[in-house]
Each structure stands twice: as C-alpha cells, then as structure tokens.
Design a protein around this motif. Structure first.
Motif, PDB file in Angstrom:
ATOM      1  N   ASN A 163       0.723  -1.545   0.048  1.00  0.00           N
ATOM      2  CA  ASN A 163      -0.230  -0.214  -0.128  1.00  0.00           C
ATOM      3  C   ASN A 163       0.620   1.664  -0.204  1.00  0.00           C
ATOM      4  OD1 ASN A 163      -2.643   1.652  -0.014  1.00  0.00           O
ATOM      5  ND2 ASN A 163      -2.721   1.615   1.853  1.00  0.00           N
ATOM      6  N   SER A 164       1.890   1.191   0.561  1.00  0.00           N
ATOM      7  CA  SER A 164       2.965   2.566   0.759  1.00  0.00           C
ATOM      8  C   SER A 164       3.756   2.238  -0.363  1.00  0.00           C
ATOM      9  CB  SER A 164       3.813   1.942   2.183  1.00  0.00           C
ATOM     10  OG  SER A 164       4.400   1.590   2.623  1.00  0.00           O
ATOM     11  N   ILE A 174      -2.245   7.556   9.506  1.00  0.00           N
ATOM     12  CA  ILE A 174      -3.898   7.779   8.621  1.00  0.00           C
ATOM     13  C   ILE A 174      -4.563   9.310   8.690  1.00  0.00           C
ATOM     14  CG2 ILE A 174      -6.480   7.269   7.689  1.00  0.00           C
ATOM     15  CD1 ILE A 174      -5.236   3.767   8.512  1.00  0.00           C
ATOM     16  N   GLU A 229      -6.706   8.165   4.765  1.00  0.00           N
ATOM     17  CA  GLU A 229      -6.541   7.839   3.973  1.00  0.00           C
ATOM     18  C   GLU A 229      -4.683   7.619   4.346  1.00  0.00           C
ATOM     19  OE1 GLU A 229      -6.142  10.642   0.082  1.00  0.00           O
ATOM     20  OE2 GLU A 229      -8.193   9.796  -0.264  1.00  0.00           O
ATOM     21  N   LEU A 230      -4.037   6.674   3.923  1.00  0.00           N
ATOM     22  CA  LEU A 230      -2.251   6.748   3.944  1.00  0.00           C
ATOM     23  C   LEU A 230      -1.560   7.507   4.303  1.00  0.00           C
ATOM     24  CD1 LEU A 230      -0.307   4.402   5.215  1.00  0.00           C
ATOM     25  CD2 LEU A 230      -0.170   3.840   2.894  1.00  0.00           C
ATOM     26  N   GLU A 251      -5.636   0.694   6.545  1.00  0.00           N
ATOM     27  CA  GLU A 251      -4.188   0.998   5.307  1.00  0.00           C
ATOM     28  C   GLU A 251      -2.814   0.212   6.056  1.00  0.00           C
ATOM     29  OE1 GLU A 251      -4.197   3.010   3.097  1.00  0.00           O
ATOM     30  OE2 GLU A 251      -6.736   3.749   3.520  1.00  0.00           O
TER      31      GLU A 251
END
Length: 396
Positions: A43-44, A58, A62-63, A354
């Motif tokens: 995700n990152s 977060i 959102e991240l 997330e």
C-alpha cells in the motif's frame, strides 16, 4: 508400574498436544501480523517515487507518508527488521535493507535530537543481523551529529530547537535516543558518546521526575547555568499531568540505561516508573492507557496503544534484570498488555487500517493531531514486544 507408564504416556500426549496447539496458534497469529504488514508494504510503495517514502499514519481516511526527516522515519524499516526476526522470511530482510538505506544521509543531520529513533531503529537493527562496517560508520556519524546538541554547562542534550516559548527544551522522549550513543562507543571505542548519554540521563533523572515517579514532558534549561526555567507539557493534558507516552519513554529509556551501565540507580528508577504506571488509578482494566493518565475520563477519552506497546516492550526487558518474583510480575504485566493489543479492539483485520497493525493511538491531542489513529511507532514497539516475548519463552 504399568499404571505409572500409562499416566506418563497420557501426560506426554496431553502436554505434547498442548504445545503443538500453542505453536499452531502462534504461527497463525504471526501469519496474520505478517500478512497485514505485507498489505502496508504494498500500500505504501507508491510513495517511494516521492519525497515522502515512509508510511506514518492515516489522515482523513487515507495513508499518510512522511519524509526521511520526520522523526518517525526509522520505524518502518525497524518494523521490517523485527518481522524478519519473527518470521525468518528473508523478504522482510531485503525490504528492511532497502528502506534503511533511504535514511543514509540522516547521519549528518544535526537539526534534531531524534536520530536515535531514525538511525538507531533502522541501521541499529540492521547491525543485529548484518556485519557491515559501513553501517557501523553510519551509527557513529549519527551519534556525532546528535552529540552536537549537547550543552555541557547544562549537562543535557537539547531536544527541540530554540523558539519563543523555550530557550533550551528537553523532553522525556530524548531518553530514547541514548541507546545509539552507547552503540557508537562500542563500535568506535570513543567514550565521548557514552559519557554524554550518562550525563544526560543523570540530569533527566534529577530534574524530570516528580516524587511519585511520574515525569514532566518538557523542561526548559538555561544553557549557561543549567537552571530550570520552566516545567511544561506540549503533548500532555497539562503541565502537572502524566502524559502516557512520556511515562513509557521514561521507563524504556532507564531500562536501557541499566542494561548499558549496570548502575543500580537506573534500575531502581525503572522499577519505580513501572509501578507508577501499573498502579495508576486511571489505568483501564485492559492496561491500554488513556492518552494522559490525568486527563478527565469519559467514554470518548482517547486511548494510546503506542504507549501500551512501548511499556510492554520495556517491561519484558526489565524482567531480565530483576529477581524471580518481580520477573514473573513484569512478564505477566507485559503479556497482559500484548493480549489486549492482540484483540479485535486494537489489532486490525488484514486488509484494513491501511495496513497498520494497531488501532487507537494518540499522537498529539492538544494540537488536534493524530487522535485515535494507527501510528507507525505503535506497530514498531508492538513487534519488538512480540519478539522479546518470544525470546524470553525460548530462553526459559
């Protein structure tokens, strides 16, 4: 005789089954933890092409990622190092190495006291698994940069830079940056770093703590005389209150001080801080503290899972320095914290949050920042506590 043999066989089978079940449960739990962090990793990675490669929390659902100059930048690679040790999966080692090397230039950065978090938790952890002289040089140079903030007349390492409110602010968090200095002395043979760490810890011990062994958050020093100008808080409820994460930083920091020096005064202080935390009237039954031990309590008062994780990790190490009765008590306290953090209340389901492991941390409530959210350092100390728990069980 046959009866005894049968009883022994039954006990052997029962205990063997129980151990097998325990191992299976542990493996399943670690799989879940690793799967969730795998989700965070994928995700990152989109942030790697930006100037903010490190996932932190977060924001607005959102991240949110930060630059390498953010004080939390070392926790993401550090968590990967912990996962590598917990899972023996070399993929985590490779990923940890990649993210660790992103922080290389920080070794020369002198504008922060948090290099112990940033470099110690990345390169310091790397050195536990890799014999690399270049990484050792990074640790020593980072310690040299950190030491530039030492104020010899006041006998402290300055935390934040000077502003309109404080001349020379020193926060209890700074105890967490001393471990890197000890490592630098071991690597280089230069006792300068060792002596700075001890001097800072002694000044903190003398001035930061109240009679009940709770700690102020921020002390302001006159750098020429060492006189204390103010005792304040920045992230706590009020100046006289006990900010939860601050108490955890103090506990952890003085456990490290005893480990590195074997000076009994540090062990005594660590024991007293641990007792203050455990016996506080506002500590919830599940042992996950509110964001400040003295904040008014209601159904809406935020918890701080990060403070709980730091405390658990510190208690596991503290248990290795005390007699058997205290050892059992500290291990049980730490394990109860981990048990709570591993429930659905605090541990995120795979594919949610997330990718962060823990929910319900509080960063800076007075600034309305990071309230009841996941934060990367909560995950780091949660994984470190799991690793220390595993090591204690293996040793015993």
């Amino acid at each position: 005789m046959k009866i005894y043999k049968r009883i022994f066989l039954v006990l052997f089978v029962v205990f063997g089954w129980c151990n097998a079940q325990e191992a299976k449960i542990k493996e399943t739990f670690l799989d879940r933890v690793a799967d969730q962090y795998e989700y965070l990793y994928h995700n990152s990675i989109k942030f790697l092409d930006t100037n903010k490669p490190m996932p932190r929390t977060i924001v607005n659902g959102e991240l949110h990622s930060v630059s390498i100059y953010d004080w939390t930048s070392g926790f993401h690679p550090g968590s990967m190092w912990n996962l590598y040790k917990l899972t023996n999966n070399t993929e985590w080692k490779n990923r940890a190495l990649y993210y660790t090397k992103l922080l290389d230039s920080l070794q020369y950065y002198t504008e922060t006291h948090d290099l112990g978090f940033m470099i110690g938790d990345s390169y310091g952890n790397a050195l536990k698994y890799i014999d690399n002289q270049d990484y050792e040089k990074v640790m020593v140079q980072a310690s040299k940069s950190l030491s530039s903030r030492f104020k010899p007349k006041a006998e402290i390492l300055q935390s934040w830079n000077t502003n309109d409110r404080w001349q020379c602010p020193v926060i209890i968090d700074n105890m967490m940056n001393l471990e890197m200095l000890f490592e630098a002395t071991k690597i280089s043979g230069d006792s300068t770093y060792y002596n700075i760490a001890i001097t800072h810890a002694n000044t903190t011990m003398r001035n930061h703590f109240r009679d009940d062994f709770s700690s102020f958050h921020v002390l302001d020093y006159d750098i020429d005389t060492g006189n204390i100008l103010k005792r304040n808080t920045a992230q706590g409820y009020k100046d006289e209150s006990a900010w939860a994460r601050g108490q955890a930083w103090g506990l952890y920091g003085f456990v490290v001080m005893y480990r590195e020096t074997k000076d009994i005064k540090y062990l005594e202080l660590a024991n007293n801080i641990a007792n203050y935390i455990n016996n506080h009237k506002n500590l919830p039954e599940d042992k996950i503290p509110y964001w400040d031990y003295d904040a008014p309590v209601s159904n809406n008062t935020p918890r701080d899972a990060s403070a709980a994780a730091i405390t658990a990790s510190a208690l596991y190490e503290l248990s290795t320095f005390v007699d058997d009765s205290l050892k059992t008590s500290y291990v049980n306290r730490a394990s109860n914290i981990l048990k709570s953090l591993s429930t659905e209340t605090y541990l995120a389901e795979v594919g949610t949050n997330e990718g962060f492991l823990l929910k319900h941390s509080t960063g800076h409530l007075p600034d309305n920042s990071e309230i009841d959210v996941p934060i990367n350092y909560a995950d780091y100390y949660f994984l470190e506590a799991l690793l220390r728990q595993h090591n204690l069980k293996t040793e015993n």
